[in-house]
Design an enzyme around this catalytic site. Structure first.
Site, PDB file in Angstrom:
ATOM      1  N   GLY A 146       0.809  -1.231   0.000  1.00 34.71           N
ATOM      2  CA  GLY A 146       0.000   0.000   0.000  1.00 34.71           C
ATOM      3  C   GLY A 146       0.831   1.264   0.000  1.00 34.71           C
ATOM      4  O   GLY A 146       2.057   1.232   0.106  1.00 34.71           O
TER       5      GLY A 146
ATOM      6  N   ASP B  18       4.304  -4.404  -7.187  1.00 32.87           N
ATOM      7  CA  ASP B  18       3.694  -3.180  -6.652  1.00 32.87           C
ATOM      8  C   ASP B  18       4.280  -1.943  -7.330  1.00 32.87           C
ATOM      9  O   ASP B  18       3.773  -0.840  -7.122  1.00 32.87           O
ATOM     10  CB  ASP B  18       3.880  -3.090  -5.132  1.00 32.87           C
ATOM     11  CG  ASP B  18       5.326  -3.256  -4.714  1.00 32.87           C
ATOM     12  OD1 ASP B  18       5.928  -4.272  -5.080  1.00 32.87           O
ATOM     13  OD2 ASP B  18       5.869  -2.359  -4.038  1.00 32.87           O
TER      14      ASP B  18
ATOM     15  N   ARG C 126      -1.556  -0.174  -9.616  1.00 34.66           N
ATOM     16  CA  ARG C 126      -0.442  -1.080  -9.944  1.00 34.66           C
ATOM     17  C   ARG C 126      -0.952  -2.508 -10.043  1.00 34.66           C
ATOM     18  O   ARG C 126      -2.050  -2.812  -9.565  1.00 34.66           O
ATOM     19  CB  ARG C 126       0.586  -1.067  -8.794  1.00 34.66           C
ATOM     20  CG  ARG C 126       1.103   0.281  -8.447  1.00 34.66           C
ATOM     21  CD  ARG C 126       0.873   0.601  -6.971  1.00 34.66           C
ATOM     22  NE  ARG C 126       1.110   2.037  -6.743  1.00 34.66           N
ATOM     23  CZ  ARG C 126       2.312   2.560  -6.626  1.00 34.66           C
ATOM     24  NH1 ARG C 126       3.362   1.779  -6.633  1.00 34.66           N
ATOM     25  NH2 ARG C 126       2.470   3.856  -6.479  1.00 34.66           N
TER      26      ARG C 126
ATOM     27  N   LYS D 272       4.376  12.461  -2.348  1.00 38.80           N
ATOM     28  CA  LYS D 272       5.226  11.366  -1.889  1.00 38.80           C
ATOM     29  C   LYS D 272       6.102  11.903  -0.767  1.00 38.80           C
ATOM     30  O   LYS D 272       6.855  12.866  -0.972  1.00 38.80           O
ATOM     31  CB  LYS D 272       6.079  10.845  -3.055  1.00 38.80           C
ATOM     32  CG  LYS D 272       6.839   9.579  -2.717  1.00 38.80           C
ATOM     33  CD  LYS D 272       7.341   8.890  -3.978  1.00 38.80           C
ATOM     34  CE  LYS D 272       8.276   7.746  -3.639  1.00 38.80           C
ATOM     35  NZ  LYS D 272       8.805   7.092  -4.837  1.00 38.80           N
TER      36      LYS D 272
ATOM     37  N   GLY E 289       2.533   3.616   1.532  1.00 36.35           N
ATOM     38  CA  GLY E 289       3.093   3.828   2.866  1.00 36.35           C
ATOM     39  C   GLY E 289       3.638   5.227   3.042  1.00 36.35           C
ATOM     40  O   GLY E 289       3.788   5.728   4.154  1.00 36.35           O
ATOM     41  N   ARG E 290       3.983   5.844   1.920  1.00 40.29           N
ATOM     42  CA  ARG E 290       4.478   7.236   2.017  1.00 40.29           C
ATOM     43  C   ARG E 290       3.974   8.061   0.843  1.00 40.29           C
ATOM     44  O   ARG E 290       4.612   9.015   0.420  1.00 40.29           O
ATOM     45  CB  ARG E 290       5.988   7.267   2.084  1.00 40.29           C
ATOM     46  CG  ARG E 290       6.592   6.580   0.888  1.00 40.29           C
ATOM     47  CD  ARG E 290       8.023   6.772   0.776  1.00 40.29           C
ATOM     48  NE  ARG E 290       8.496   5.746  -0.146  1.00 40.29           N
ATOM     49  CZ  ARG E 290       9.709   5.627  -0.535  1.00 40.29           C
ATOM     50  NH1 ARG E 290      10.606   6.448  -0.093  1.00 40.29           N
ATOM     51  NH2 ARG E 290      10.073   4.676  -1.367  1.00 40.29           N
TER      52      ARG E 290
END
Ligand code: AMP
Ligand code: MG
Length: 520
Positions: free
Chosen positions: A100, A269, A199, A122, A102-103
């Protein structure tokens, strides 16, 4: 600053009912609502004017307080609810479960000039998908993403784009080489833009969990918004969907091979469903032509994602996506056929691309052999890929014997003193010049054509590193200089000749130039 908001992703797809940024497994949902971290002292470093225009913004807009605040997460756009996407993925060949955003935090989906763009930050703080990490990004990796995504776009490679690069004003702890020596670095935020950030892993997460319902919802959504020409979802349309993703991914990876780009982390991913180059991490550019090279130190032993295997890795990744779609198609054969076609299409596309690099307009059965010999010769001694192909265009059909004068600058060691290497090259150039005789084009026409295929300027690893070192000292001029240079990678740009050189020796073993890790 006004956007025409669409937000179809969050409107039409199921969301995680839990709010808040705490780490968790998110089931039966495509995303979670999150709040970006407020940066302590944000400042804008650079803005990409073209992307501004694509979004319907002016340069004046980019100078406002609101722009700085929105694109660093300090302020949320009116009528929007930022969210992080849920996805899984195969990392280095193994199923890794839920990953997922995450950032990364999606701000909004906007429409301008009939195009839909998703805007994402990001490095804007933690989300339910941050696992053991902090959700932040450092200046060095943000500069690398910012510069490279725009460079790739101007090279004609499908990619996500970048809108802005900013400092957050916060300090971020990173262990660059994973050797127990962490230190604080400047935190940064890139705002990046793409029609969609979906993705392969966005779909795999649902098949891995046996959640056919959400998988179907997401696939149908994707077809409706990004592959609408395929028609209403059905088993046949799901097959056509995979076929198109295979075609787009093939096109992308052939471009990578053409320009010498090595992604470095081709986990599922990091494979865009739209065939865009996505997630610029420990990527690198081939300097010495070496199919076994990867810039990613994390992958040093197996070199799974080395330059030469990238097209095969795309196939491996497509295989995972086909496995996922099997849940909807329920027949293996037609999925297998698509994968087999990829393999066949790859051979054709690679040959076509290499012919274009060599300036062949016509096709000759023996071209495969000539290309194979060339690839071997390029590895006889360290040979700069970009300089070799760019200068190759200067060879005259009638003057094969001039080959060393034409491409000599591409060799890292003088090859005229090594007999066997020189003889092999002389032999190859004799065959190449003979092959050129069967081309109808003039030397000038061929050169002009080749110069649209073989770039003169790419973002060599050391160039990004100079921009990073200068930026660390508060000087952002190299970022701007490289942005300008890389807007016209196929032009001669005589004033910029200093960037058309082999990698300097100081950069050969320097961290950041030849060695990168996922630590960003
Ligand atoms: P990458 O290989 O950079 O594409 O990242 C793989 C996964 O790790 C993704 O789920 C990322 O969101 C996550 N990730 C990477 N770096 C960070 C970070 N600093 N904080 C939180 N998650 C991260
Ligand atoms: Mg990623």
């Amino acid at each position: 600053m006004k956007f025409n908001l669409k937000n179809s992703f969050s409107k039409e797809l199921p969301s995680d009912p839990i709010l808040g940024n705490n780490r968790r497994q998110v089931k039966e949902a495509c995303y979670s609502y999150v709040t970006p971290k407020i940066p302590s002292n944000p400042s804008l470093i650079h803005v990409a004017p073209e992307m501004l225009e694509n979004l319907g913004l002016s340069e004046k807009d980019s100078e406002t307080e609101a722009f700085l605040n929105v694109f660093t997460g300090a302020q949320i756009l009116e009528n929007t609810k930022p969210y992080a996407m849920c996805y899984g993925g195969h990392q280095f060949g193994n199923w890794a479960g839920q990953l997922g955003d995450g950032r990364a935090i999606n701000l909004a989906e906007v429409e301008h000039d009939n195009l839909i763009w998703t805007i994402q930050l990001k490095g804007a703080g933690e989300t339910p998908y941050s696992r053991s990490a902090d959700g932040l990004a450092v200046l060095r990796s943000s500069i690398r993403e910012y510069l490279c995504s725009e460079a790739m776009h101007h090279l004609g490679v499908p990619t996500t784009r970048a809108l802005s690069l900013s400092l957050s004003g916060d300090k971020v702890l990173r262990d660059v080489l994973y050797n127990g020596n962490p230190s604080y670095e400047k935190g940064a935020i890139v705002s990046r833009v793409a029609p969609s950030f979906l993705r392969f892993g966005s779909y795999e997460i649902f098949s891995a969990r046996g959640d056919k319902k959400t998988l179907k919802t997401l696939v149908d959504y994707t077809i409706k918004h990004h592959f609408s020409h395929l028609g209403k979802p059905s088993k046949d349309v799901y097959l056509a969907f995979l076929k198109e993703i295979a075609n787009k991914s093939l096109e992308m990876v052939i471009h990578w091979q053409r320009v010498g780009f090595v992604h470095g982390v081709m986990n599922t991913d990091n494979m865009s469903i739209l065939g865009l180059t996505i997630d610029y991490g420990p990527y690198g550019w081939l300097e010495g032509y070496d199919p076994n090279w990867t810039p990613n130190t994390t992958d040093n032993v197996n070199k799974r994602y080395r330059y030469g295997t990238q097209p095969q890795i795309v196939l491996w990744n497509l295989f995972q996506l086909a496995n996922t779609l099997f849940l909807l198609v329920e027949k293996a054969k037609p999925l297998e056929t698509i994968l087999k076609e990829y393999r066949d299409d790859l051979d054709v596309a690679y040959l076509k691309m290499m012919r274009s690099k060599l300036g062949f307009m016509s096709e000759n059965k023996a071209d495969c052999v000539l290309i194979e010999e060339l690839e071997k010769n390029l590895q006889l001694s360290e040979t700069d890929m970009t300089i070799f192909f760019r200068n190759l265009a200067n060879l005259k059909k009638a003057d094969a014997k001039d080959w060393l004068k034409v491409v000599g600058k591409a060799f890292y060691e003088p090859i005229e003193i090594v007999d066997n290497i020189r003889l092999k090259w002389a032999d190859w150039f004799a065959k190449y010049a003979e092959r050129l005789q069967s081309e109808k084009t003039t030397d000038e026409d061929r050169k002009a054509k080749m110069n649209t295929i073989n770039p003169k300027y790419v973002l060599r690893n050391y160039m990004a590193q100079i921009a990073i070192d200068n930026a660390d000292n508060g000087d952002y001029s190299t970022i701007n200089e490289l942005c300008q240079l890389l807007k016209k990678p196929y032009d001669e740009q005589p004033d910029n000749k200093k960037w058309f050189v082999k990698r300097p020796e100081w950069a050969r073993h320097k961290v950041g130039c030849s060695m990168l890790s996922c630590s960003s």
